[in-house]
Design an enzyme around this catalytic site. Structure first.
Site, short mmCIF file in Angstrom:
data_model
loop_
_atom_site.label_atom_id
_atom_site.label_comp_id
_atom_site.label_asym_id
_atom_site.label_seq_id
_atom_site.Cartn_x
_atom_site.Cartn_y
_atom_site.Cartn_z
CE1 TYR A 51 -3.01 -2.93 0.25
CE2 TYR A 51 -3.73 -2.13 2.50
CZ TYR A 51 -3.96 -3.02 1.53
OH TYR A 51 -4.91 -4.17 1.77
CG HIS A 109 -1.12 -8.72 0.37
ND1 HIS A 109 -0.63 -7.41 0.28
CD2 HIS A 109 -2.58 -8.53 0.32
CE1 HIS A 109 -1.66 -6.40 0.21
NE2 HIS A 109 -2.84 -7.17 0.21
#
Length: 279
Positions: A51, A109
């Protein structure tokens, strides 16, 4: 606003029943949005290495004035760094980016099964936990076969599995499996924003019956399913609305009606963890 309930995970770590998603919250504007979320009452912030906002998370925490131990800060390991040594270095780099001494939770992730490195990555995160860099180790987007392999090769299941879950993709089989093996489900994209589920006529009608906004209805549905939703919003007003889900309840009829909205093609971007690769 009602007090936020908490869950004790399989490793004994305690987390709130809702978290603030921070995807696309970056820079000074991102810090301001995270601060407004903390001021509204969020105590868990969900971030990721990919991110590119771990620095903003750390800045928001420092500017909040809250004791560090009152917050639960989460980041995630990207697919390109799943080799053991790279995974450990990435955790360290994440901490340096954020200016933190430890992450409360660190997650893989995506499994990236074609590369076959997720067990190695999980072991690295367990070792980071042993070093005090991470308090709790989880995963995202893992299927039951991936979780079983973790158990078989490391002797541990992750504390959480963060998966795409919303009324158009309710994943009852995954929820049942997670409950059976003691893994808490977290829901990413809980409002199904790409599908604009908050505008679905059936959802709007149910929300009117209950007397709440469509977003609050959906997030309460998540809570009663036992999942931890991660709604993302940069708006202080929406953050407060999204957090106010513990002062009412849904009947079994309402819950069934929401779950009945599930679709065979419910994934918003077709990201099937059996084949999807994230780097």
């Amino acid at each position: 606003m009602s007090e936020i309930p908490a869950y004790t995970l399989s490793d004994g770590f305690v987390v709130p029943a809702i978290a603030l998603g921070t995807y696309n919250l970056r820079g000074f504007a991102g810090v301001s949005s995270m601060l407004s979320g903390i001021e509204a009452g969020y105590r868990m912030l969900d971030s990721a290495f990919n991110y590119e906002n771990e620095g903003a998370v750390g800045q928001a925490v420092r500017r909040s004035g809250l004791p560090r131990e009152e917050l639960r800060l989460v980041s995630k390991l990207p697919g390109r760094h799943q080799r053991y040594e790279e995974a450990l270095e990435t955790v360290e780099e994440s901490l340096m980016r954020a200016g933190l001494d430890y992450w409360d939770m660190y997650l893989i992730h995506w499994p990236n099964p074609a590369r076959g490195l997720y067990v190695e990555a999980f072991q690295a995160l367990l070792d980071a936990r042993a070093r005090g860099l991470v308090r709790s180790v989880g995963v995202c987007n893992f299927l039951p076969e991936h979780l079983e392999r973790l158990w078989e090769e490391t002797g541990e299941y992750p504390s959480v599995n963060q998966i795409e879950l919303h009324p158009y993709f309710p994943q009852p089989e995954a929820l049942a499996y997670h409950e059976r093996v003691g893994v808490r489900t977290q829901s990413w994209s809980p409002l199904g924003r790409k599908w604009r589920i908050v505008e679905d006529p059936a959802v709007v009608a149910l929300a009117e019956q209950v007397g709440v906004s469509p977003a609050r209805l959906i997030l309460r549905w998540h809570y009663q399913l036992g999942t931890i939703p991660l709604p993302k919003s940069g708006s202080a007003e929406r953050q407060r609305d999204n957090l106010d889900i513990f002062s009412f309840s849904l009947s079994s009829t309402h819950m069934a009606a929401m779950s009945a909205l599930g679709r065979p093609d419910g994934r918003q971007a077709g990201q099937d963890p059996a084949v999807y690769e994230e780097f």
